[in-house]
Design a protein around this motif. Structure first.
Motif, PDB file in Angstrom:
ATOM      1  N   ARG A  85       0.819  -1.214   0.118  1.00  9.21           N
ATOM      2  CA  ARG A  85      -0.085   0.002   0.097  1.00  9.21           C
ATOM      3  C   ARG A  85       0.882   1.300  -0.253  1.00  9.21           C
ATOM      4  O   ARG A  85       0.486   2.357  -0.708  1.00  9.21           O
ATOM      5  CB  ARG A  85      -0.969  -0.043   1.117  1.00  9.21           C
ATOM      6  CG  ARG A  85      -1.858   1.315   1.119  1.00  9.21           C
ATOM      7  CD  ARG A  85      -2.627   1.231   2.586  1.00  9.21           C
ATOM      8  NE  ARG A  85      -3.416  -0.142   2.862  1.00  9.21           N
ATOM      9  CZ  ARG A  85      -3.672  -0.533   3.847  1.00  9.21           C
ATOM     10  NH1 ARG A  85      -3.265  -0.016   5.170  1.00  9.21           N
ATOM     11  NH2 ARG A  85      -4.191  -1.969   3.967  1.00  9.21           N
ATOM     12  N   GLN A  86       1.985   1.205   0.550  1.00  8.09           N
ATOM     13  CA  GLN A  86       2.764   2.390   0.942  1.00  8.09           C
ATOM     14  C   GLN A  86       3.781   2.583  -0.238  1.00  8.09           C
ATOM     15  O   GLN A  86       4.449   3.805  -0.393  1.00  8.09           O
ATOM     16  CB  GLN A  86       3.286   2.336   2.219  1.00  8.09           C
ATOM     17  CG  GLN A  86       2.592   2.600   3.418  1.00  8.09           C
ATOM     18  CD  GLN A  86       1.643   3.969   3.203  1.00  8.09           C
ATOM     19  OE1 GLN A  86       2.037   4.975   2.694  1.00  8.09           O
ATOM     20  NE2 GLN A  86       0.073   3.582   3.330  1.00  8.09           N
ATOM     21  N   LEU A  87       3.852   1.656  -1.095  1.00  6.59           N
ATOM     22  CA  LEU A  87       4.835   1.979  -2.116  1.00  6.59           C
ATOM     23  C   LEU A  87       4.544   3.049  -3.042  1.00  6.59           C
ATOM     24  O   LEU A  87       5.507   3.906  -3.350  1.00  6.59           O
ATOM     25  CB  LEU A  87       4.988   0.789  -3.090  1.00  6.59           C
ATOM     26  CG  LEU A  87       6.195  -0.491  -2.780  1.00  6.59           C
ATOM     27  CD1 LEU A  87       5.934  -1.490  -3.498  1.00  6.59           C
ATOM     28  CD2 LEU A  87       7.397   0.108  -2.779  1.00  6.59           C
ATOM     29  N   PRO A  88       3.550   3.067  -3.774  1.00  6.03           N
ATOM     30  CA  PRO A  88       3.073   4.270  -4.749  1.00  6.03           C
ATOM     31  C   PRO A  88       3.210   5.716  -3.855  1.00  6.03           C
ATOM     32  O   PRO A  88       3.910   6.548  -4.623  1.00  6.03           O
ATOM     33  CB  PRO A  88       1.604   4.011  -5.034  1.00  6.03           C
ATOM     34  CG  PRO A  88       1.341   2.602  -4.844  1.00  6.03           C
ATOM     35  CD  PRO A  88       2.164   2.124  -3.627  1.00  6.03           C
ATOM     36  N   PRO A  89       2.495   6.096  -2.815  1.00  6.92           N
ATOM     37  CA  PRO A  89       2.998   7.271  -2.183  1.00  6.92           C
ATOM     38  C   PRO A  89       4.496   7.355  -1.878  1.00  6.92           C
ATOM     39  O   PRO A  89       4.928   8.733  -2.062  1.00  6.92           O
ATOM     40  CB  PRO A  89       2.175   7.192  -0.689  1.00  6.92           C
ATOM     41  CG  PRO A  89       1.197   6.164  -0.890  1.00  6.92           C
ATOM     42  CD  PRO A  89       1.857   5.261  -1.870  1.00  6.92           C
ATOM     43  N   THR A  90       5.119   6.459  -1.418  1.00  3.76           N
ATOM     44  CA  THR A  90       6.636   6.612  -1.437  1.00  3.76           C
ATOM     45  C   THR A  90       7.334   6.968  -2.683  1.00  3.76           C
ATOM     46  O   THR A  90       8.225   7.853  -2.772  1.00  3.76           O
ATOM     47  CB  THR A  90       7.155   5.328  -0.762  1.00  3.76           C
ATOM     48  OG1 THR A  90       6.666   5.091   0.527  1.00  3.76           O
ATOM     49  CG2 THR A  90       8.727   5.684  -0.553  1.00  3.76           C
ATOM     50  N   ILE A  91       7.038   6.157  -3.645  1.00  6.40           N
ATOM     51  CA  ILE A  91       7.591   6.653  -4.867  1.00  6.40           C
ATOM     52  C   ILE A  91       7.169   8.043  -5.450  1.00  6.40           C
ATOM     53  O   ILE A  91       7.873   8.809  -6.051  1.00  6.40           O
ATOM     54  CB  ILE A  91       7.172   5.646  -5.986  1.00  6.40           C
ATOM     55  CG1 ILE A  91       7.757   4.312  -5.770  1.00  6.40           C
ATOM     56  CG2 ILE A  91       7.385   6.273  -7.571  1.00  6.40           C
ATOM     57  CD1 ILE A  91       6.807   3.139  -6.608  1.00  6.40           C
ATOM     58  N   ALA A  92       5.780   8.537  -5.101  1.00  7.75           N
ATOM     59  CA  ALA A  92       5.608   9.751  -5.630  1.00  7.75           C
ATOM     60  C   ALA A  92       6.088  10.868  -4.684  1.00  7.75           C
ATOM     61  O   ALA A  92       6.380  11.921  -5.415  1.00  7.75           O
ATOM     62  CB  ALA A  92       3.955   9.830  -5.283  1.00  7.75           C
ATOM     63  N   VAL A  93       6.178  10.749  -3.376  1.00  8.46           N
ATOM     64  CA  VAL A  93       7.084  11.411  -2.812  1.00  8.46           C
ATOM     65  C   VAL A  93       8.536  11.797  -2.936  1.00  8.46           C
ATOM     66  O   VAL A  93       8.978  12.911  -3.106  1.00  8.46           O
ATOM     67  CB  VAL A  93       6.818  11.335  -1.223  1.00  8.46           C
ATOM     68  CG1 VAL A  93       7.826  12.092  -0.277  1.00  8.46           C
ATOM     69  CG2 VAL A  93       5.532  11.457  -0.515  1.00  8.46           C
ATOM     70  N   THR A  94       9.191  10.618  -3.203  1.00 11.12           N
ATOM     71  CA  THR A  94      10.595  10.696  -3.808  1.00 11.12           C
ATOM     72  C   THR A  94      10.643  11.429  -5.011  1.00 11.12           C
ATOM     73  O   THR A  94      11.470  12.315  -5.457  1.00 11.12           O
ATOM     74  CB  THR A  94      10.992   9.249  -4.177  1.00 11.12           C
ATOM     75  OG1 THR A  94      10.962   8.543  -2.969  1.00 11.12           O
ATOM     76  CG2 THR A  94      12.539   9.377  -4.505  1.00 11.12           C
ATOM     77  N   LEU A  95       9.738  11.444  -6.106  1.00 12.01           N
ATOM     78  CA  LEU A  95       9.901  11.942  -7.388  1.00 12.01           C
ATOM     79  C   LEU A  95       9.441  13.379  -7.174  1.00 12.01           C
ATOM     80  O   LEU A  95      10.207  14.124  -7.877  1.00 12.01           O
ATOM     81  CB  LEU A  95       8.580  11.181  -8.338  1.00 12.01           C
ATOM     82  CG  LEU A  95       8.735  10.003  -8.887  1.00 12.01           C
ATOM     83  CD1 LEU A  95       7.688   9.385  -9.461  1.00 12.01           C
ATOM     84  CD2 LEU A  95      10.081   9.996  -9.783  1.00 12.01           C
ATOM     85  N   ALA A  96       8.694  13.755  -6.119  1.00  6.87           N
ATOM     86  CA  ALA A  96       8.399  15.162  -5.819  1.00  6.87           C
ATOM     87  C   ALA A  96       9.434  15.941  -5.266  1.00  6.87           C
ATOM     88  O   ALA A  96       9.794  16.980  -5.756  1.00  6.87           O
ATOM     89  CB  ALA A  96       7.172  15.113  -5.015  1.00  6.87           C
TER      90      ALA A  96
END
Length: 385
Positions: free
Chosen positions: A343-354
């Protein structure tokens, strides 16, 4: 007050009248959409005969099909349009096993719109970070869903098998013709006959190709026009639903994302509504995340609607690929959002990209150009060597 002034209709009456006209136009456009999907199926059959599989031999590599679906949707900016075209092509002979990666690619390609919308906050570093992470959480989820489900599909065909069973049940139960009459075929006959007559003078396979082109052009026009009309009628209501439900938990967020996408007939529009609100801090990434998952489910309605345009022996196949689209999105949510470690993989990737995007805007260009165009086109090119 003069009599002629008193006779003028009230604002509410004019508004109600305008809404009725808008809904009548939506109904007419839906009819055109069904006719366009049928035209693509008929044109595909006329152009390929029994050679549809050979025509798409280059896409038998599922990764090539995935990339084609991704690029096509990124260019057109509408997964609804691409999925409707795929439904028509399946009805015309495109094999299901080739269409499934195309549908998956369309899911990834549609998330480009919200990423573009996030650029509206680029001048404010903090706002841009929030907006870009809210946009790319959709990308990250859709990519992760494909990374998990495409290999499973290639090994065990769960989507193909389950959609085949469901489509068989639905068609056998719902498509029982009364005294040989087929309602959809009868309803669409005037449009089908008109489109057929329009290309009837063109010789050979070119008449089929012309019918495909007309069908695609009509779908592009109709999906865009329906989106504009429904946005005009429903966006105010959509925003009210969003504000009332997004912050009330993940299930409420998913439900509102689904409902709003069905109302405005565009997942791109729905995500574009919420990204600016995330950028300005109205909603957090935690709240936006389940909402975007709901848009994935809501966007499936167009393909399901398009499948109703197909009659005859290919009707079950057209419905099957539309069901694949729905099952893929539902199963993706169950697996990824349902399992805490995923579950937390997409938000983690998104925050890293941001974070990278905030440091250097070249990362934004590289990300958008590379993911949606350069990498897919390069993979398609290399596969043909």
């Amino acid at each position: 007050m003069p009599a002629h002034v008193a006779a003028l209709p009230a604002d509410g009456e004019r508004s109600t009248s305008s809404q009725w006209v808008s809904w009548l136009l939506v109904a007419a456009l839906i009819y055109l959409l069904l006719a366009a999907v049928g035209a693509i199926g008929d044109g595909f059959k006329a152009a390929t005969g029994n050679n549809a599989k050979q025509l798409f031999a280059f896409a038998t590599n599922p990764f090539v099909g995935l990339m084609i679906g991704l690029v096509a949707t990124a260019l057109i900016q509408s997964s609804s349009t691409v999925s409707s075209i795929i439904v028509g092509m399946v009805a015309g002979g495109l094999p299901i096993e080739i269409a499934i990666p195309l549908i998956m690619g369309a899911n990834i390609g549609t998330s480009l719109t919200s990423t573009i919308v996030s650029l509206g906050h680029v001048r404010n570093g903090e706002e841009f970070g929030r907006a870009f992470s809210a946009a790319t959480v959709h990308d990250a989820f859709n990519i992760l869903a494909v990374a998990i489900l495409l290999p499973l599909e290639l090994l065990f065909s769960p989507l193909q098998r389950s959609s085949e069973a469901l489509a068989g049940l639905l068609v056998s139960d719902a498509a029982v013709d009364m005294k040989g009459m087929n309602f959809m075929k009868t309803l669409l006959a005037p449009a089908s006959d008109t489109l057929g007559a329009a290309v009837g003078w063109i010789p050979g396979v070119w008449s089929g190709i012309a019918l495909i082109v007309i069908g695609v052009a009509l779908i592009l026009f109709v999906v865009s026009a329906i989106g504009k009309l429904l946005r005009k009628v429903m966006v105010g209501r959509a925003k009210s639903i969003m504000h009332a439900s997004v912050g009330r938990g993940p299930l409420s967020g998913m439900a509102s994302g689904t409902v709003i996408t069905v109302l405005v007939q565009s997942s791109s529009t729905t995500t574009s509504l919420i990204v600016p609100l995330a950028g300005t801090g109205v909603f957090s990434l935690k709240q936006v995340y389940p909402f975007t998952l709901g848009t994935n489910i809501g966007t499936c309605i167009t393909a399901l609607l398009a499948a109703t345009a197909i009659t005859g022996p290919t009707a079950v196949l057209a419905l099957q690929i539309a069901i694949v689209h729905l099952l893929f999105n539902v199963l993706g949510i169950v697996l990824i959002y349902g399992l805490p470690f995923l579950r937390q993989l997409p938000p983690t990737i998104a925050v890293t990209l941001a974070g990278l995007a905030q440091k250097n805007k070249l990362y934004v260009v590289a990300y958008m150009g590379g993911l949606f165009f350069v990498l897919p086109l390069a993979l398609i090119g290399f596969s043909q060597l």
